[in-house]
Scaffold this active site. Structure first.
Site, PDB file in Angstrom:
ATOM      1  N   ALA A  34      29.196  30.803  37.203  1.00  0.00           N
ATOM      2  CA  ALA A  34      30.597  31.209  37.215  1.00  0.00           C
ATOM      3  C   ALA A  34      30.787  32.698  37.409  1.00  0.00           C
ATOM      4  O   ALA A  34      29.896  33.500  37.152  1.00  0.00           O
ATOM      5  CB  ALA A  34      31.217  30.814  35.878  1.00  0.00           C
ATOM      6  N   VAL A  36      33.552  35.441  36.021  1.00  0.00           N
ATOM      7  CA  VAL A  36      34.563  35.521  34.968  1.00  0.00           C
ATOM      8  C   VAL A  36      35.454  36.726  35.227  1.00  0.00           C
ATOM      9  O   VAL A  36      34.966  37.838  35.424  1.00  0.00           O
ATOM     10  CB  VAL A  36      33.915  35.604  33.567  1.00  0.00           C
ATOM     11  CG1 VAL A  36      34.975  35.689  32.486  1.00  0.00           C
ATOM     12  CG2 VAL A  36      33.021  34.398  33.322  1.00  0.00           C
ATOM     13  N   LYS A  51      37.242  31.837  33.762  1.00  0.00           N
ATOM     14  CA  LYS A  51      35.918  31.480  34.282  1.00  0.00           C
ATOM     15  C   LYS A  51      36.121  30.633  35.530  1.00  0.00           C
ATOM     16  O   LYS A  51      36.723  29.564  35.473  1.00  0.00           O
ATOM     17  CB  LYS A  51      35.168  30.708  33.195  1.00  0.00           C
ATOM     18  CG  LYS A  51      33.736  30.403  33.509  1.00  0.00           C
ATOM     19  CD  LYS A  51      32.999  29.968  32.254  1.00  0.00           C
ATOM     20  CE  LYS A  51      31.627  29.412  32.581  1.00  0.00           C
ATOM     21  NZ  LYS A  51      30.861  29.092  31.395  1.00  0.00           N
ATOM     22  N   ASP A 143      21.370  26.432  23.199  1.00  0.00           N
ATOM     23  CA  ASP A 143      21.138  27.632  24.014  1.00  0.00           C
ATOM     24  C   ASP A 143      21.602  28.883  23.267  1.00  0.00           C
ATOM     25  O   ASP A 143      22.276  29.748  23.825  1.00  0.00           O
ATOM     26  CB  ASP A 143      21.849  27.506  25.368  1.00  0.00           C
ATOM     27  CG  ASP A 143      21.289  28.490  26.400  1.00  0.00           C
ATOM     28  OD1 ASP A 143      20.187  29.029  26.163  1.00  0.00           O
ATOM     29  OD2 ASP A 143      21.948  28.718  27.418  1.00  0.00           O
TER      30      ASP A 143
HETATM   31  P1  ADP Z   1      27.712  30.805  33.011  1.00  0.00           P
HETATM   32  O1  ADP Z   1      28.167  29.534  32.341  1.00  0.00           O
HETATM   33  O2  ADP Z   1      27.820  30.782  34.498  1.00  0.00           O
HETATM   34  O3  ADP Z   1      26.367  31.258  32.532  1.00  0.00           O
HETATM   35  P2  ADP Z   1      29.110  32.467  31.148  1.00  0.00           P
HETATM   36  O4  ADP Z   1      30.078  31.578  30.460  1.00  0.00           O
HETATM   37  O5  ADP Z   1      27.851  32.748  30.395  1.00  0.00           O
HETATM   38  O6  ADP Z   1      28.773  31.934  32.601  1.00  0.00           O
HETATM   39  O7  ADP Z   1      29.850  33.825  31.511  1.00  0.00           O
HETATM   40  C1  ADP Z   1      29.205  34.843  32.255  1.00  0.00           C
HETATM   41  C2  ADP Z   1      29.522  36.202  31.650  1.00  0.00           C
HETATM   42  O8  ADP Z   1      30.929  36.445  31.707  1.00  0.00           O
HETATM   43  C3  ADP Z   1      29.162  36.310  30.166  1.00  0.00           C
HETATM   44  O9  ADP Z   1      27.838  36.694  29.996  1.00  0.00           O
HETATM   45  C4  ADP Z   1      30.116  37.365  29.689  1.00  0.00           C
HETATM   46  O10 ADP Z   1      29.613  38.645  29.955  1.00  0.00           O
HETATM   47  C5  ADP Z   1      31.355  37.132  30.556  1.00  0.00           C
HETATM   48  N1  ADP Z   1      32.277  36.291  29.802  1.00  0.00           N
HETATM   49  C6  ADP Z   1      32.238  34.945  29.685  1.00  0.00           C
HETATM   50  N2  ADP Z   1      33.220  34.498  28.908  1.00  0.00           N
HETATM   51  C7  ADP Z   1      33.911  35.587  28.512  1.00  0.00           C
HETATM   52  C8  ADP Z   1      35.046  35.794  27.643  1.00  0.00           C
HETATM   53  N3  ADP Z   1      35.621  34.763  27.065  1.00  0.00           N
HETATM   54  N4  ADP Z   1      35.481  37.058  27.454  1.00  0.00           N
HETATM   55  C9  ADP Z   1      34.852  38.093  28.058  1.00  0.00           C
HETATM   56  N5  ADP Z   1      33.781  37.973  28.858  1.00  0.00           N
HETATM   57  C10 ADP Z   1      33.313  36.742  29.086  1.00  0.00           C
END
Ligand code: ADP
Length: 683
Positions: A34, A36, A51, A143
């Site tokens: 994703a 974000v 996302k 995880d």
């Molecule tokens: P994926 O599922 O593709 O691994 P993530 O959900 O881990 O993606 O999101 C990728 C990055 O985006 C995270 O590591 C974080 O830095 C940022 N991020 C994700 N969700 C949030 C949020 N709710 N608020 C701020 N930053 C976010």
């Protein structure tokens, strides 16, 4: 005609629906699946994280996203990132999430080298609270790692990334077989391919996480994954001298090779180490239970939607994770933070935001979208954003009317017809684009929703037979167990973090220690070979049957002091395409904890030094002005890491700084790579 309308409403264009309710700003992070983006929910004015996932890119991973969405719909807890809305089109999925401006816990740890026992306890109690709740709901997270814990505006932790979670049909006591998660945090029984109990494996990961908080590196680590797995299986790690006897004992209990000897999270809640200074067990019950409906929020929504309170309550109670759910939850969040429970008084914005609920939704056909226009719309509306004003920590170039015109000119140059939304952007700022005609309003009043919420229980990921996994390439850098850290960087306090609530320790009260300014230590020339990169983040977490080791050895002699993305990762909110380029000179910025001070005063020299080192490190880059966008690839042509280095000028002291921002890739590998680049650049 009515049939046609129903069809259109079941398959709306994702981006179109998104932009009716949200302002979309720039990218704040990206993962394996994703991108974000920062967003703002127009009716409440609340910031959100959006996302964005492309279904085509997701491919076989689509079920993982579905698992994540289902889990997040079922989980509501003060230390779990809240899902507000899901917008799905045939091509894209948008998850609207609670916004956590403080970045990842990982970045916070490495910015401070390691955390004190007191601060660790504050965070760890929050992690336990979240995990006790997750387990009580029948889920195993699978995880857990500091990259999956974000820091919110009050310096509290929020758990994310439920894509690998499991909810065994028979309850958490049932054995799981799927080998998943990040190797360094994976329990021995899991990497051995044995059947395992999800909650027991989570306790092991929590032990690794606790170690990382207290030490700033991992307990089990090696370049060679065979060796790494052997270490995990043996469960032997060294306790550094700064660990208290209580910490050593707790770590030892959690990282027991025999899962049956590990305490359950419920038992840990009142562990002597955990309750020290608190004298009370961790409070793990949800402060935001799912069934509760807040009357103030209902009243405000009812007034704005011109509905009865009863029908508004019924609508909210459907929990469709549509715009009604989002508005309700965001109003509730405002209330919980002591803000007025008020919806935006801009009538157009509210009308537009609510319109999809009332049949006013403009159809794809009306707007003449082409299949791939979603991305263009996102981009064009970024240009129209004018809601950035109240982000005090964001220094951005504004999307002026001129900028919008320039964008339009570019579009014209592209010989591509502007989309209707692009045209609207030029004509009017975002609130105006949300015009609702009298006819629409009338229609809206008479429309009722048809479909009931598909209230399927999330039964978690389908457990498969044992997956035989090939050993993955090394995913983490070697730990620096002797803690001989040679830093060539200065770190500075991060105001955002320093503003966190302090005082008597209490769940949700935030960390106590402000980030202290660190003194630069002697520069020591390093002799680090080209790094072997782990696969990208997703692979790291999911694919334990990863591809072969690149065979390149890496040595990391230092743990860097402050090479991280940190809280201000959105300091430059514009993507390269939107930057005014070329710049006359580097940007002048305040010192942040993701900025390395160089001690030099000539930005061009610093830039050149960095540029000359990147090829040696196998880093592919593109340069725009003083910003260098970097990427690394694996042997299969996949991007393993993406980050930015920006040469900038600092006020105090007046020196050149290098702002770092990780966009993609494994956090520990990134940390060592950037450390390596900067030390090799002799800056
Ligand atoms: P994926 O599922 O593709 O691994 P993530 O959900 O881990 O993606 O999101 C990728 C990055 O985006 C995270 O590591 C974080 O830095 C940022 N991020 C994700 N969700 C949030 C949020 N709710 N608020 C701020 N930053 C976010």
């Amino acid at each position: 005609m009515p049939v046609e309308r129903t069809e259109k409403r079941t398959e709306p264009r994702g981006a179109e629906e998104l932009h009716k309710c949200y302002q979309v700003y720039d990218t704040i992070g990206s993962g394996g699946f994703a991108k974000v983006k920062l967003g703002r929910h127009i009716p409440t004015g609340e910031k959100v994280a959006i996302k964005i996932m492309n279904k085509k890119d997701l491919g076989d991973d689509l079920p993982r996203v579905k698992v994540e969405m289902e889990a997040m719909k079922n989980l509501s807890h003060q230390h779990i990132c809240r899902l507000y809305q899901v917008i799905e089109s045939s091509t894209q999925i948008f998850m609207i999430l609670e916004y956590c401006p403080g970045g990842e816990l990982f970045d916070y740890i490495i910015a401070k080298d390691r955390l004190s026992e007191e601060e660790t306890r504050v965070f760890f109690r929050q992690i336990m609270s979240a995990m006790a709740y997750v387990h009580s709901q029948g889920y195993a997270h699978r995880d857990l790692k500091p990259e999956n814990l974000l820091i919110d505006g009050d310096h509290n932790l929020k758990l994310i990334d439920f894509g690998l979670c499991a909810k065994p049909k028979g309850g958490l006591g049932y054995e799981l077989m799927t080998c998943c998660g990040s190797p360094a945090y994976a329990a021995p029984e899991l990497i051995q391919g044995k059947a395992y109990i999800g909650s027991e494996a989570d306790v092991w990961s929590m032990g690794v996480l606790l170690f990382a908080l207290l030490c700033g590196y991992l307990p089990f680590d090696d370049d060679n994954c065979v060796v790494l797995y052997r270490k995990i299986t043996r469960g032997k790690y060294d306790n550094p001298p700064w660990l208290s006897p209580g910490s050593i004992l707790l770590l030892n209990q959690m990282m027991q090779v025999d899962p049956k000897l590990r305490p359950a999270v419920q038992q840990l809640l009142e562990h002597p180490w955990v309750i020290q200074d608190y004298n009370s067990p961790v409070e793990w019950h949800s402060r935001q239970p799912l069934g509760h409906i807040d009357e103030d929020c209902i009243t405000e929504m009812a007034v704005n939607m011109k509905r009865s309170r009863e029908s508004t309550t019924a609508l909210v109670n459907e929990w469709r994770y549509d715009h009604v759910t989002a508005t309700y939850l965001l109003l509730l969040s405002k209330k919980q933070r002591g803000k007025p429970v008020r919806l935006h008084t801009e009538p157009n914005a509210i009308d537009a935001a609510f319109s999809p609920l009332h049949g006013r939704m403009q159809t794809t056909e009306d707007l003449h979208f082409t299949a791939d226009d979603d991305a263009v719309i996102l981009d064009s509306l970024d240009l129209c954003s004018d809601y950035i004003d109240d982000c005090p920590w964001v220094s951005v170039e504004r999307h002026t009317p001129q900028a919008v015109h320039q964008k339009m000119e570019r579009i014209t140059d592209d010989k591509r017809p502007a989309t209707p939304l692009e045209k609207r952007c030029v004509r009017s700022p975002p609130p105006e684009r949300a015009q609702v005609t009298a006819r629409h309003r009338q229609e809206r009043r008479h429309k009722e929703r048809q479909t009931a919420r598909d209230n399927k229980e999330n039964v978690g990921q389908q457990e498969k037979d044992v997956e035989i996994f090939a050993l993955p390439p090394p995913r983490t850098p070697p730990s620096s167990k002797n803690n001989t850290r040679h830093k060539n960087v200065l770190t500075t306090p991060n105001q955002n973090v320093a503003n966190g609530t302090r005082g008597t320790p209490k769940e949700g009260s935030g960390a106590k220690d402000p980030i202290k300014r660190r003194a630069a230590e002697t520069k020591e020339p390093t002799n680090i070979e080209i790094l072997a990169f782990s696969p990208e983040r997703r692979s790291r977490s999911l694919d334990m049957a990863g591809s072969g080791d690149s065979g390149k050895k890496r040595r990391a002699g230092r743990v860097f002091g402050s090479l991280e993305r940190g809280l201000d990762k959105v300091i430059t909110m514009l993507t390269p395409g939107k930057r005014r380029a070329p710049r006359d000179g580097p940007r002048k910025i305040k010192t942040q904890y993701n900025v390395t001070l160089t001690g030099q005063t000539n930005p061009d020299q610093v830039l050149n030094q960095i540029l000359s080192v990147l090829p040696e490190k196998n880093v592919e880059f593109s340069q725009k002005g003083y910003t260098v966008k970097c990427k690394t690839w694996d042997d299969f042509g996949k991007v393993t890491m993406a980050f930015e280095l920006e040469v900038c000028l600092l006020h105090r002291p007046e020196v050149v700084g290098v702002r770092r921002q990780r966009l993609k890739g494994d956090a520990w590998v990134y940390k060592h790579l950037v450390e390596d680049i900067l030390s090799s650049s002799s800056i």
